[in-house]
Design a protein around this motif. Structure first.
Motif, PDB file in Angstrom:
ATOM      1  N   PRO A  97       6.947 108.916 -49.587  1.00  0.00           N
ATOM      2  CA  PRO A  97       5.933 109.398 -50.535  1.00  0.00           C
ATOM      3  C   PRO A  97       6.537 109.944 -51.828  1.00  0.00           C
ATOM      4  CG  PRO A  97       5.419 110.144 -48.320  1.00  0.00           C
ATOM      5  CD  PRO A  97       6.786 109.541 -48.256  1.00  0.00           C
ATOM      6  N   ALA A  98       7.671 110.640 -51.718  1.00  0.00           N
ATOM      7  CA  ALA A  98       8.322 111.169 -52.916  1.00  0.00           C
ATOM      8  C   ALA A  98       8.812 110.033 -53.802  1.00  0.00           C
ATOM      9  CB  ALA A  98       9.481 112.082 -52.525  1.00  0.00           C
ATOM     10  N   ALA A  99       9.414 109.012 -53.201  1.00  0.00           N
ATOM     11  CA  ALA A  99       9.905 107.867 -53.974  1.00  0.00           C
ATOM     12  C   ALA A  99       8.742 107.145 -54.650  1.00  0.00           C
ATOM     13  CB  ALA A  99      10.673 106.913 -53.064  1.00  0.00           C
ATOM     14  N   GLY A 100       7.596 107.047 -53.968  1.00  0.00           N
ATOM     15  CA  GLY A 100       6.425 106.421 -54.566  1.00  0.00           C
ATOM     16  C   GLY A 100       5.920 107.194 -55.776  1.00  0.00           C
ATOM     17  N   ARG A 101       5.924 108.518 -55.674  1.00  0.00           N
ATOM     18  CA  ARG A 101       5.501 109.340 -56.816  1.00  0.00           C
ATOM     19  C   ARG A 101       6.452 109.162 -57.995  1.00  0.00           C
ATOM     20  NH1 ARG A 101       2.914 115.015 -54.717  1.00  0.00           N
ATOM     21  NH2 ARG A 101       1.871 114.180 -52.864  1.00  0.00           N
ATOM     22  N   LEU A 102       7.752 109.125 -57.701  1.00  0.00           N
ATOM     23  CA  LEU A 102       8.734 108.959 -58.769  1.00  0.00           C
ATOM     24  C   LEU A 102       8.578 107.603 -59.450  1.00  0.00           C
ATOM     25  CD1 LEU A 102      11.849 110.533 -57.025  1.00  0.00           C
ATOM     26  CD2 LEU A 102      10.692 111.413 -59.059  1.00  0.00           C
ATOM     27  N   ARG A 103       8.235 106.592 -58.675  1.00  0.00           N
ATOM     28  CA  ARG A 103       8.053 105.259 -59.258  1.00  0.00           C
ATOM     29  C   ARG A 103       6.917 105.268 -60.276  1.00  0.00           C
ATOM     30  NH1 ARG A 103       7.637  99.558 -55.894  1.00  0.00           N
ATOM     31  NH2 ARG A 103       7.483  98.187 -57.709  1.00  0.00           N
ATOM     32  N   HIS A 104       5.864 106.050 -60.006  1.00  0.00           N
ATOM     33  CA  HIS A 104       4.735 106.109 -60.922  1.00  0.00           C
ATOM     34  C   HIS A 104       4.992 107.058 -62.092  1.00  0.00           C
ATOM     35  CE1 HIS A 104       2.582 104.291 -57.460  1.00  0.00           C
ATOM     36  NE2 HIS A 104       1.848 103.745 -58.410  1.00  0.00           N
ATOM     37  N   SER A 105       5.650 108.185 -61.827  1.00  0.00           N
ATOM     38  CA  SER A 105       5.861 109.169 -62.894  1.00  0.00           C
ATOM     39  C   SER A 105       7.048 108.824 -63.788  1.00  0.00           C
ATOM     40  CB  SER A 105       6.064 110.561 -62.288  1.00  0.00           C
ATOM     41  OG  SER A 105       7.216 110.605 -61.466  1.00  0.00           O
ATOM     42  N   HIS A 106       8.033 108.097 -63.247  1.00  0.00           N
ATOM     43  CA  HIS A 106       9.226 107.715 -64.010  1.00  0.00           C
ATOM     44  C   HIS A 106       9.513 106.232 -63.748  1.00  0.00           C
ATOM     45  CE1 HIS A 106       9.561 112.082 -63.670  1.00  0.00           C
ATOM     46  NE2 HIS A 106      10.368 112.059 -64.721  1.00  0.00           N
TER      47      HIS A 106
ATOM     48  N   ASP B 199      17.668 117.399 -59.059  1.00  0.00           N
ATOM     49  CA  ASP B 199      16.645 118.438 -59.195  1.00  0.00           C
ATOM     50  C   ASP B 199      15.242 117.834 -59.170  1.00  0.00           C
ATOM     51  OD1 ASP B 199      15.834 121.272 -59.936  1.00  0.00           O
ATOM     52  OD2 ASP B 199      15.003 120.161 -61.631  1.00  0.00           O
ATOM     53  N   LEU B 200      15.061 116.713 -59.854  1.00  0.00           N
ATOM     54  CA  LEU B 200      13.767 116.037 -59.859  1.00  0.00           C
ATOM     55  C   LEU B 200      13.387 115.585 -58.457  1.00  0.00           C
ATOM     56  CD1 LEU B 200      11.351 114.767 -61.374  1.00  0.00           C
ATOM     57  CD2 LEU B 200      12.785 112.722 -61.716  1.00  0.00           C
ATOM     58  N   GLY B 201      14.342 114.983 -57.748  1.00  0.00           N
ATOM     59  CA  GLY B 201      14.067 114.515 -56.394  1.00  0.00           C
ATOM     60  C   GLY B 201      13.646 115.646 -55.473  1.00  0.00           C
ATOM     61  N   ILE B 202      14.329 116.789 -55.558  1.00  0.00           N
ATOM     62  CA  ILE B 202      13.988 117.924 -54.701  1.00  0.00           C
ATOM     63  C   ILE B 202      12.609 118.466 -55.058  1.00  0.00           C
ATOM     64  CG2 ILE B 202      14.603 120.313 -54.145  1.00  0.00           C
ATOM     65  CD1 ILE B 202      17.535 119.482 -54.312  1.00  0.00           C
ATOM     66  N   ARG B 203      12.309 118.553 -56.358  1.00  0.00           N
ATOM     67  CA  ARG B 203      11.004 119.075 -56.768  1.00  0.00           C
ATOM     68  C   ARG B 203       9.863 118.177 -56.278  1.00  0.00           C
ATOM     69  NH1 ARG B 203      10.184 118.783 -61.821  1.00  0.00           N
ATOM     70  NH2 ARG B 203      12.179 118.092 -62.684  1.00  0.00           N
ATOM     71  N   VAL B 204      10.063 116.865 -56.319  1.00  0.00           N
ATOM     72  CA  VAL B 204       9.010 115.961 -55.850  1.00  0.00           C
ATOM     73  C   VAL B 204       8.877 116.045 -54.327  1.00  0.00           C
ATOM     74  CG1 VAL B 204       8.254 113.563 -55.729  1.00  0.00           C
ATOM     75  CG2 VAL B 204       9.220 114.445 -57.844  1.00  0.00           C
ATOM     76  N   LEU B 205       9.981 116.192 -53.604  1.00  0.00           N
ATOM     77  CA  LEU B 205       9.904 116.401 -52.161  1.00  0.00           C
ATOM     78  C   LEU B 205       9.111 117.670 -51.848  1.00  0.00           C
ATOM     79  CD1 LEU B 205      13.538 115.489 -51.051  1.00  0.00           C
ATOM     80  CD2 LEU B 205      11.457 114.343 -50.279  1.00  0.00           C
TER      81      LEU B 205
ATOM     82  N   VAL C  97       5.448 116.981 -52.155  1.00  0.00           N
ATOM     83  CA  VAL C  97       4.919 116.276 -50.986  1.00  0.00           C
ATOM     84  C   VAL C  97       4.674 117.256 -49.848  1.00  0.00           C
ATOM     85  CG1 VAL C  97       5.455 114.548 -49.210  1.00  0.00           C
ATOM     86  CG2 VAL C  97       5.977 114.064 -51.616  1.00  0.00           C
ATOM     87  N   VAL C  98       5.627 118.158 -49.615  1.00  0.00           N
ATOM     88  CA  VAL C  98       5.470 119.164 -48.567  1.00  0.00           C
ATOM     89  C   VAL C  98       4.263 120.050 -48.859  1.00  0.00           C
ATOM     90  CG1 VAL C  98       6.502 121.234 -47.540  1.00  0.00           C
ATOM     91  CG2 VAL C  98       7.884 119.177 -47.872  1.00  0.00           C
ATOM     92  N   SER C  99       4.117 120.455 -50.113  1.00  0.00           N
ATOM     93  CA  SER C  99       2.989 121.306 -50.495  1.00  0.00           C
ATOM     94  C   SER C  99       1.658 120.609 -50.226  1.00  0.00           C
ATOM     95  CB  SER C  99       3.095 121.680 -51.972  1.00  0.00           C
ATOM     96  OG  SER C  99       2.006 122.486 -52.376  1.00  0.00           O
ATOM     97  N   ASP C 100       1.590 119.313 -50.511  1.00  0.00           N
ATOM     98  CA  ASP C 100       0.360 118.563 -50.241  1.00  0.00           C
ATOM     99  C   ASP C 100       0.049 118.531 -48.754  1.00  0.00           C
ATOM    100  OD1 ASP C 100       0.011 118.137 -52.901  1.00  0.00           O
ATOM    101  OD2 ASP C 100       0.636 116.041 -52.888  1.00  0.00           O
TER     102      ASP C 100
END
Length: 312
Positions: free
Chosen positions: A109-118, A289-295, A298-301
């Motif tokens: 899920p984090a990688a999917g978000r990064l693909r859309h945001s970056h 840092d970006l990867g950790i923040r997106v992870l 996902v946890v927060s969701d």
């Protein structure tokens, strides 16, 4: 001037135990690694390695150097992280690794978000167990790993890594849809003491060991009848009425199985601690840092969901 790459090689040789294994981890030939180790010893004027049967081990001077090398390499990671901050844009790659349920429930899920945001960022994902992930970090093949504390794994204060809390994940009881516990609001582990149990094969992960440990803490020894190598198989075995299982909440099976996921009561809910792990000094790298923040997003969701579906 000491070549930091040679210090890194020495650390990998120490970790792997043989020059051949270190060369494989570093994508070099054994002769190249041996050459660099000889040159490093010649430059420092002390022997760094000595034979131990078919393996090699560090000399006392080698151990002393490794202690300093960990600090030097961490500072180098910090320097690279700060320099990277000056670059424009984020092209990657960001290489992420984790165990099976971490990949399916968090990293993907984090990688999917990064693909859309970056869109210009290349994210590479690798599924492997915790110890393999940390070996890949040391070898420089992975930038960020999602791990769980594992018997025989590196301790939290290992000088090579920065490990940070990501998630306390509960386990849930997986039962057939027509099982007597399927309609319960929550269950205790001892409620399933007389059941047949389904676990992941001990050769694939520590699920079976964890089930035994948690059940022992609840006062009984589980009767493990079936073992599977994939979560989908665990789901199928349970769905066909062959037993119950205790699974991480992030675990998923094939859709359409006749199973129900029942929460374990709060007073004895078994939890699994999940961590992010990076090479020491690299935490401030913009991509890490970006990867950790997106992870963490996902946890927060996951935490803000009112309820996770009980039926698969």
């Amino acid at each position: 001037m000491i070549d930091l790459r040679r210090l890194h090689m020495l650390r990998v040789v120490h970790q792997q135990g043989t020059v051949t294994a270190a060369a494989e981890a570093l994508h070099l030939t054994p002769s190249a690694v041996s050459h660099h180790m000889r040159e490093l010893a010649r430059q420092l004027k002390v022997p760094l390695l000595e034979p131990q049967g078919r393996r090699v081990r560090l000399t006392p001077a080698g151990h002393l150097l490794i202690d300093h090398a960990d600090a030097l390499l961490a500072r180098w990671e910090e320097a690279q992280s700060e320099l990277e901050s000056y670059r424009v844009g984020m092209a990657g790659p960001l290489r992420m690794a984790g165990f099976t349920t971490a990949v399916s429930g968090l990293i993907a899920p984090a990688a999917g978000r990064l693909r859309h945001s970056h869109p210009g960022l290349l994210v590479q994902v690798r599924e492997c167990d915790t110890i393999a992930s940390m070996d890949l970090l040391v070898a420089g093949k992975v930038d960020l790993a999602v791990v769980e504390p594992t018997e025989g794994g590196p301790p939290l204060d290992d000088a090579r890594f920065e490990q940070s809390h990501l998630l306390e994940e509960p386990h849930i009881m997986l039962v057939p849809a027509d099982h007597r516990l399927a309609r319960a609001e929550s269950v205790r582990l001892e409620d399933a003491a007389a059941e047949d149990w389904v676990v992941a094969d001990p050769g694939t992960c520590d699920h079976a060991q964890r089930v035994r440990m948690l059940c022992a803490a609840a006062g009984f020894s589980p009767r493990i009848v079936h073992a599977a190598t994939q979560w989908a198989a665990v789901w199928s075995l349970v769905g066909n009425g062959l037993g119950v299982s205790l699974v991480p909440r992030l675990a998923e099976g094939a859709a359409g199985q006749s199973v129900v996921r029942v929460p374990v009561s709060n007073e004895n809910m078994p939890m699994r601690r999940i961590l992010t792990c990076v090479r020491r000094g690299s935490r401030r790298h913009p991509l890490v840092d970006l990867g950790i923040r997106v992870l963490e997003e996902v946890v927060s969701d996951h935490r803000t969901m009112d309820d996770w579906p009980r039926s698969a």
